[in-house]
Each structure stands twice: as C-alpha cells, then as structure tokens.
Design a protein around this motif. Sequence first.
Motif, PDB file in Angstrom:
ATOM      1  N   TYR A   1       0.903  -1.116  -0.010  1.00  0.00           N
ATOM      2  CA  TYR A   1       0.056  -0.057   0.050  1.00  0.00           C
ATOM      3  C   TYR A   1       0.731   1.442   0.009  1.00  0.00           C
ATOM      4  N   PRO A   2       1.391   1.555  -1.142  1.00  0.00           N
ATOM      5  CA  PRO A   2       2.479   2.701  -1.190  1.00  0.00           C
ATOM      6  C   PRO A   2       1.710   3.910  -1.206  1.00  0.00           C
ATOM      7  N   SER A   3       0.328   3.903  -1.692  1.00  0.00           N
ATOM      8  CA  SER A   3      -0.369   5.267  -1.792  1.00  0.00           C
ATOM      9  C   SER A   3      -2.000   4.614  -1.126  1.00  0.00           C
ATOM     10  N   TYR A   4      -2.161   4.936  -0.165  1.00  0.00           N
ATOM     11  CA  TYR A   4      -3.282   4.303   0.542  1.00  0.00           C
ATOM     12  C   TYR A   4      -4.474   4.953  -0.065  1.00  0.00           C
ATOM     13  N   ASP A   5      -5.502   4.233  -0.446  1.00  0.00           N
ATOM     14  CA  ASP A   5      -6.778   4.532  -1.274  1.00  0.00           C
ATOM     15  C   ASP A   5      -7.896   4.565  -0.062  1.00  0.00           C
ATOM     16  N   THR A   6      -8.617   5.633   0.337  1.00  0.00           N
ATOM     17  CA  THR A   6      -9.453   5.680   1.553  1.00  0.00           C
ATOM     18  C   THR A   6     -10.799   5.604   0.678  1.00  0.00           C
ATOM     19  N   GLN A   7     -10.900   5.737  -0.406  1.00  0.00           N
ATOM     20  CA  GLN A   7     -12.118   5.491  -1.227  1.00  0.00           C
ATOM     21  C   GLN A   7     -12.965   6.683  -0.888  1.00  0.00           C
TER      22      GLN A   7
END
Length: 512
Positions: A333-339
């Motif tokens: 998860y190098p760039s976390y997606d929180t949606q």
Amino acid sequence: MMIRNIRIFIVLSILAVFGASCNDFLDQPILGKQVLENYFANEDECLKALSGCYASLSPEDWWENDLFYLVGDICSDDAFKGNSLEGDQRDFGELARFNITPQNEWIQYKWQYAYEQVYRCNLVIKNVPDAPVSDTFKAQVLAEAKFLRAFAYFELVKNFGDVPLLLEPLTVNDPKQERVAAALIWGQIEKDLKEAADVLPERSEQTASAIGRATKGAALAYLAKAYVYQEKWSDAEPLAKQIIDTGEYNLNDPFTNVWSIHNPNGNGSIFEIQTVFDNVLDAGTVLPVFTRSRADGGWGFATPSSHLDNFMAGDPRRNATIIKHGDYVDEDYPSYDTQLSENETGRINRKYWIAWNDRPAQSEHTRTPLNHILFRYADLLLLHAEAAWHNDHEGEAIASVNKVRQRVGLSGISSTGEQLLLDIYHERRMELALEGHRYYDLKRQKGLKYPNSPRLREVMEEFVDYNLGANSDYDAGNAKGQLFDEDVHVLFPIPQAEIDLSEGTLKQNSGY
C-alpha cells in the motif's frame, strides 16, 4: 482460548437439547436436556460457564458488542461515523451526530449484551460455590466472574447512569427491575473488583495457558479507573501508584508495536480481549474490517477527523494512529486509497489496520486474530497523573506523563497549574487516540472554559467551529456536534424496548 471454548460449548449444548430425531420431533422425549440443576458438576463445566462470561466481551457476531467499542471515538472530536453512505448503519451515524433516540439499535445492543454478561457472571457466582471442586479452584473462578461482572456494570453506568443492579440470575418470575442510583452501581463495582483482586494472581504468576484471563493488576487498574470516574482522587492516586510500583507492566514495546497483530498481550497490556483465527469458529474481531477503507475490502466506519490529525501533527505517534488518503503504509500500500467518495474524512484508524499477509483468507470480519486492548499501562500512568494533579502532587503527575512521552522520544513537560492539567488531557488524547476513550474522558472531566459543565461541551463547540470555519480538509463543512446538549448527551437513553418490557418500571433519562 476462552471465547473459542464457549462457542464449542454452545454448539454442543444445542445438539444436546435437540438431540432427538427430527422425525415426529414434538412426540419424542428429551434425551439430553442440560439444566442448571445438574450443571457445574466438575471443573470443566465451571470453566465453560466462565468462558461464557469472557465471550460476552466480544460475542460471536460483529454487531453484538464490537461496534459499540468505537462509540467513544465517534461521539467525540476524534472521529466521524466514517462511511458516508447514509443508509449504511444509519443509527451508528445518528450516535456520532448526537441525534440520539431511545429507539437507536446500538443503544439496545449495548444494554442487552452488557446484561447478558451480568447474567452469565451471576450464574457462575451463584452456582460455583456448591460445585464439587476444590476451594482454590472455586475462589479463582469466582474472582474472575466478579471481575467480569464489574466490567459489565462499568460499561452500563458510564453509558446510562442509573441502571438496575442484578446480583442474582434473573428469571421470568422476578419482578420488573427498577433503576438504582449510579452511586450504588459504583459501590458494587468497587466491591467486586476488591474481592477479585484479593484472589487473582499477578500477570507474572499466570501460566502460559491462562494468559489473557483477569489478573490482580487488571482488577486494581479498573478499580483505580472507577475511582477516577467518581473523582475519588485520594483513592485513585495511591492505588494507581501501587500498580505502577509492582513492575508488572512497562512501556518497553515501541508504540508502533502496541497494536501489532504479532504482539498479543504485550508488555503494556493490562487487559485485552483474546482472539484466535479458526477455520470453523468465529473467534476473531471485526474491528480491522469495520474501520478499514472500502477500497481495501473494509466497511469504512469510525474514520479519524482532520481535527485529530492536525492535533497529532509532528508527534511520533501520528503515523501509528492515522492513515490518510495517499499515505505510504507498506510495500503493498504505497499510496493508500481511502475511497474518498464513501469516506467522510479521507482517513482510517491505523491501530486496527492489518497488513495484507496477516488477513484471514475467509470470513475475515469475524476471524481476524487481533486482540482488542481494553486497558493498557499508558492509560494507567495518565490516570495516575490526573489524580496526582487533583491532589496537588504536581511532581508525581509530571513524572507519570513524562514516562509516556519518553517512550516515543519526546522531551518531558514541566508545566504547572491549569496548564499541567491541560497537558495531561492532551497527552491522553495523543496516546489513546481512536481506542474508544475520548468521549468518556471528555464527559467526566470538568471544563476549563465552563467549569460547571463537562469538558465535552467546550470541545464540541470548538469542533463545530473548526469544521464549519477553518477546516479546509476532506471533512470540512460537517456540522457533527451541533446537536450536542450537555443536559442530555452525557448519558445515552434507556432503550425504549426495555422500558416497554418493564411496563414503565424503568424510567427514561432526562431529555429523551
């Protein structure tokens, strides 16, 4: 494992009760009926009944109790409901907004399962004394049951205030129960914890198979917290110091490892719910799934506020507490997606987050083996500091706060007077963020701006001003907290279903 044992026991009990053939079921004699009169016949049955008391801390399915542990975050300035889908757990969102009614389903669940735990503990406390087992074994089981009954009543009184006090297993023939004064509930909590502490072993005295069960330190720590909630500062300070001086607990675990799935029952753990992964049984926790991003297979609830994130800016604990949209988490998860389209704040709780390789392959929401820490040593140190301040022992208060700060490499504080108290409050928020304490801390603490009001009033006012004014983050414009009323929302309503069942014997809290 205690929770696993009770679930096996429940299944076997059901099979015993319904052991007759399905054909002509109603015409068949009951061959394997289990009744209380012939239960508690040996150590194994006593332990299974005690396991039921532990299981009530986190029952089999996610909605029974686990979700409510997050209320201490969402009813404060630390977190929002999180999931922005209005129809998804609407009542959870209404709690966060303080749009609370007696029909709220989560209020009902909290009451229901707390009293289930009381009932199970009362069964043990009533029946084990007559069991054909050794006196030493009886004393141990009874002490654990009293500790767990005290825990259940602690949850009830801090949420509802005056509640019925049941010290015997309730039957259908018992009269409808009335609420008793909170002071009497606190008195029973103190009695149960003292009696438990007199018998329970220290953590260092437990065998490997007993780790996770109640200890002397846990009983005394909850007793110290009960004193703090009642503002019994002269009792709270020396008792907390007594626990500190035992050396049973320490802060040797790095803060980043406190909530690690690979660090169950760590050095600073005073009491935590034990979980285990099992291919068949639901003996894990829902918290990692419940709080994780919907883009990451989670449900997206109890998301941290930007207000908390800004408060923690520059503190070494921030990255182990909050994951913000775009943050680096690990190689997966190098760039976390929180949606963002379904997340009120663009953040999730890092403490409950589990790395990809540690997640169960199936039924993750009920089988994740992350222990849930309910009381840890840093909490105790900060309670000691708060009590010491109220007793005009500023040196002792500073020493306890600085132990917590030094663990994460921060310099010590040296403030005095009201500023020292505020520093203690700030340290509690920083250290214990998103662990379910904030709302309960704020409503028991006296305000600095409004000394005759709970501190929750001034905090929620400032939070609303921030969200509707200075905030330009993902959660800007959210009016959460605008409905807060200090005359109402320091307690939750008695569930309407319980009032109806009592035919009006139970009276509602003011304002509901």
